[in-house]
Enzyme design. Structure first.
Site, PDB file in Angstrom:
ATOM      1  N   ARG A  66      -5.384   0.873   4.279  1.00  0.00           N
ATOM      2  CA  ARG A  66      -4.358   1.411   5.176  1.00  0.00           C
ATOM      3  C   ARG A  66      -4.560   0.787   6.549  1.00  0.00           C
ATOM      4  O   ARG A  66      -5.692   0.677   7.019  1.00  0.00           O
ATOM      5  CB  ARG A  66      -4.472   2.937   5.282  1.00  0.00           C
ATOM      6  CG  ARG A  66      -4.275   3.667   3.976  1.00  0.00           C
ATOM      7  CD  ARG A  66      -4.806   5.089   3.987  1.00  0.00           C
ATOM      8  NE  ARG A  66      -4.596   5.767   5.243  1.00  0.00           N
ATOM      9  CZ  ARG A  66      -5.563   6.127   6.077  1.00  0.00           C
ATOM     10  NH1 ARG A  66      -6.828   5.871   5.791  1.00  0.00           N
ATOM     11  NH2 ARG A  66      -5.275   6.744   7.198  1.00  0.00           N
ATOM     12  N   CYS A  67      -3.461   0.436   7.209  1.00  0.00           N
ATOM     13  CA  CYS A  67      -3.606  -0.135   8.558  1.00  0.00           C
ATOM     14  C   CYS A  67      -4.195   0.894   9.516  1.00  0.00           C
ATOM     15  O   CYS A  67      -4.866   0.538  10.480  1.00  0.00           O
ATOM     16  CB  CYS A  67      -2.258  -0.650   9.071  1.00  0.00           C
ATOM     17  SG  CYS A  67      -0.978   0.611   9.239  1.00  0.00           S
ATOM     18  N   THR A  68      -3.962   2.182   9.244  1.00  0.00           N
ATOM     19  CA  THR A  68      -4.462   3.230  10.127  1.00  0.00           C
ATOM     20  C   THR A  68      -5.803   3.811   9.662  1.00  0.00           C
ATOM     21  O   THR A  68      -6.248   4.827  10.177  1.00  0.00           O
ATOM     22  CB  THR A  68      -3.452   4.387  10.240  1.00  0.00           C
ATOM     23  OG1 THR A  68      -3.149   4.878   8.927  1.00  0.00           O
ATOM     24  CG2 THR A  68      -2.172   3.939  10.923  1.00  0.00           C
ATOM     25  N   ASN A 123       0.797  -1.232   0.000  1.00  0.00           N
ATOM     26  CA  ASN A 123       0.000   0.000   0.000  1.00  0.00           C
ATOM     27  C   ASN A 123       0.830   1.282   0.000  1.00  0.00           C
ATOM     28  O   ASN A 123       0.384   2.313  -0.486  1.00  0.00           O
ATOM     29  CB  ASN A 123      -1.018   0.006   1.151  1.00  0.00           C
ATOM     30  CG  ASN A 123      -0.387  -0.207   2.501  1.00  0.00           C
ATOM     31  OD1 ASN A 123       0.791  -0.531   2.631  1.00  0.00           O
ATOM     32  ND2 ASN A 123      -1.177  -0.024   3.553  1.00  0.00           N
ATOM     33  N   ARG A 162      -0.823   7.690  10.070  1.00  0.00           N
ATOM     34  CA  ARG A 162       0.530   7.282  10.408  1.00  0.00           C
ATOM     35  C   ARG A 162       1.395   8.463  10.837  1.00  0.00           C
ATOM     36  O   ARG A 162       2.156   8.378  11.782  1.00  0.00           O
ATOM     37  CB  ARG A 162       1.184   6.581   9.225  1.00  0.00           C
ATOM     38  CG  ARG A 162       2.582   6.080   9.534  1.00  0.00           C
ATOM     39  CD  ARG A 162       3.228   5.419   8.328  1.00  0.00           C
ATOM     40  NE  ARG A 162       4.576   4.988   8.656  1.00  0.00           N
ATOM     41  CZ  ARG A 162       4.886   3.836   9.228  1.00  0.00           C
ATOM     42  NH1 ARG A 162       3.929   2.980   9.516  1.00  0.00           N
ATOM     43  NH2 ARG A 162       6.136   3.526   9.503  1.00  0.00           N
ATOM     44  N   GLU A 199       4.868  -3.970  12.065  1.00  0.00           N
ATOM     45  CA  GLU A 199       3.708  -3.078  11.922  1.00  0.00           C
ATOM     46  C   GLU A 199       2.618  -3.891  11.244  1.00  0.00           C
ATOM     47  O   GLU A 199       2.736  -4.240  10.067  1.00  0.00           O
ATOM     48  CB  GLU A 199       4.073  -1.851  11.080  1.00  0.00           C
ATOM     49  CG  GLU A 199       2.906  -0.925  10.808  1.00  0.00           C
ATOM     50  CD  GLU A 199       3.238   0.139   9.775  1.00  0.00           C
ATOM     51  OE1 GLU A 199       2.278   0.725   9.233  1.00  0.00           O
ATOM     52  OE2 GLU A 199       4.431   0.383   9.510  1.00  0.00           O
TER      53      GLU A 199
END
Length: 476
Positions: free
Chosen positions: A285-287, A156, A439, A252
């Site tokens: 997105r992880c966030t 990503n 992030r 992460e």
């Protein structure tokens, strides 16, 4: 038909090809855009040997000289922002404006890493601060490189999340084996090219490409690797923890970031931040904000505002700078559709209907989501947002903390004291007040707890994570 370009791997200062290649297709239209190498275990051994051979000389290079290489890399990267941004957009279906912005942001990250690396140093400690018997002892505590750092990046952010591993490792005196994502490998190899052209000595940075299923475990368990820095799924992160043994790791991983909206919040602002946080890069997105926990008194109004804002999002081609673009694969879209079907079948109210064409999914918002629905707990990595109504902040905290993830959360309220009290109770690495989860900035600490990660990133913190302390005690 234009010839498909083949991208080689940098091994010991030379660009080398393997016997077999992997064809990279664009998620936008399934067009072939290039080929990368499918490396063998023997070729990985060669890359490891090159890194080990380069390690002694690189660690002895003065840090100001290492910093000069990073400054040059940042300069070269920024000059090529349009070229690399265009390839990045095509390779991972990120809108062109965001892709170019990622390249520029990464150049800034590399510059800051060079500056911060010069400021990261050891300390001197006197023994008599602890006990009288140690008054003649003096400890000189310094930082040393870990050695060979294995840097594994996700699709990503194939430029930014590669450089955020490579640059801190290099300024700390480490050598790097860089494994870009398969989908995103071309972008990662262009970044490798930039570092090479900036003047890195041969063997200091080596790239390895291939399917994770073929070379992943071999890389992780390789005896020459001294440190592993990985960004990706929790499933793979857990496997790294198992396979790597005693190697230190920095992980992460996934998230289920919640936006907690209290009844006194500015709902227009909250909705704007939630939409930006949930649907940027199609939620991959992880966030990304992945669920809204809103007090019942304002839930109807918030849902109404969210509906309008989500309906205004543009959907389509990344090169038209659409806000919602195709997901990375049909498999990813299938998973998102599974979560949607489960929620609808269990009674969720569809606010914005997420239709699908191939791997392109329109943004969807679901109200009255209950805790028996998968979408309340699982990470979709796609453009869907569940709204969970709560009676008060305590219920919101309880639901947030039941998650297996603990990356970030956002709180929307006009009462700062109340927000700080809630933040103290949330089991996450970072809490944002009246803003979306995200992030950056890249110099801030970035971390997750529980199944969201291990260790702390952020430029200075990454440098410290990828260096080790050595204490020399002198009796004076």
């Amino acid at each position: 038909m234009a010839e498909i370009k083949e991208y080689k791997n940098l091994i010991n200062g030379e660009w080398k090809e393997s016997k077999e290649q992997i064809t990279i297709y664009s998620p936008i239209d399934n067009k072939e855009i290039g080929k990368v190498q499918a490396m063998t275990h023997k070729e990985i051994d060669d890359a490891m040997a090159a890194a080990k051979a380069a390690m002694k000389a690189w660690r002895e290079v003065p840090i100001v000289e290492r910093a000069k290489v990073l400054y040059k890399a940042a300069e070269l990267l920024e000059k090529r922002k349009d070229e690399i941004g265009e390839i990045l957009a095509e390779e991972v279906a990120k809108n062109l404006k965001s892709a170019v912005s990622e390249v520029v942001r990464t150049a800034d990250l590399i510059r800051y890493t060079a500056e911060e690396g010069i400021r990261v140093h050891g300390e001197v400690m006197k023994g008599d601060t602890f006990e009288a018997a140690s008054k003649n002892k003096l400890a000189i505590i310094r930082r040393e490189p870990m050695g060979v750092v294995l840097a594994i990046a996700p699709f990503n952010y194939p430029i930014n999340l590669s450089a955020s591993k490579i640059a801190p490792a290099l300024i700390g005196g480490n050598v790097v084996i860089f494994k870009p994502p398969t989908q995103g490998a071309i972008s990662g190899l262009l970044l490798t090219q930039v570092f090479e052209e900036a003047g890195l000595p041969k063997g200091v940075l080596n790239s390895v490409t291939g399917k994770g299923s073929v070379i992943g475990d071999y890389l992780i368990a390789h005896p020459d690797v001294n440190f592993i820095n990985f960004t990706g799924s929790t499933e793979v992160g857990e496997k790294i923890g198992e396979v790597s043994g005693m190697k230190p790791i920095l992980l992460e991983l996934g998230g289920k970031d919640a936006a907690i909206v209290l009844e006194d919040a500015d709902l227009e602002k909250a909705a704007s931040e939630i939409v930006a946080g949930a649907f940027s890069y199609s939620g991959q997105r992880c966030t990304a904000i992945k669920r809204v926990l809103v007090e019942e008194k304002v839930a109807d109004k918030l849902a109404e505002i969210l509906e309008k804002k989500v309906n205004s999002l543009s959907v389509g081609d990344p090169f038209d700078n659409a806000e919602i673009t195709p997901l990375i694969s049909n498999k990813a879209a299938d998973f998102v559709e599974e979560l949607i079907d489960d929620a609808v079948n269990k009674g969720a109210k569809v606010i914005n209907h997420p239709k699908r064409e191939g791997n392109l999914i329109w943004p969807g918002v679901f109200d009255n989501v209950t805790l028996d629905m998968r979408i309340a707990w699982e990470e979709p990595f796609g453009p869907v947002l569940p709204i969970i109504r709560v009676k008060d902040e305590n219920e919101a905290i309880e639901i947030n903390n039941k998650s297996e993830y603990g990356l970030q959360a956002a709180i929307f309220t006009k009462d700062t004291t109340r927000a700080l009290e809630i933040a103290d109770k949330l089991e996450v690495g970072t809490v944002h007040m009246n803003n979306k989860t995200q992030r950056g900035p890249d110099n801030f600490p970035f971390l997750g707890i529980k199944k969201s990660g291990v260790g702390v990133q952020g430029i200075r913190y990454s440098i410290e994570s990828m260096t080790k302390l050595k204490s020399v005690v002198i009796n004076i």
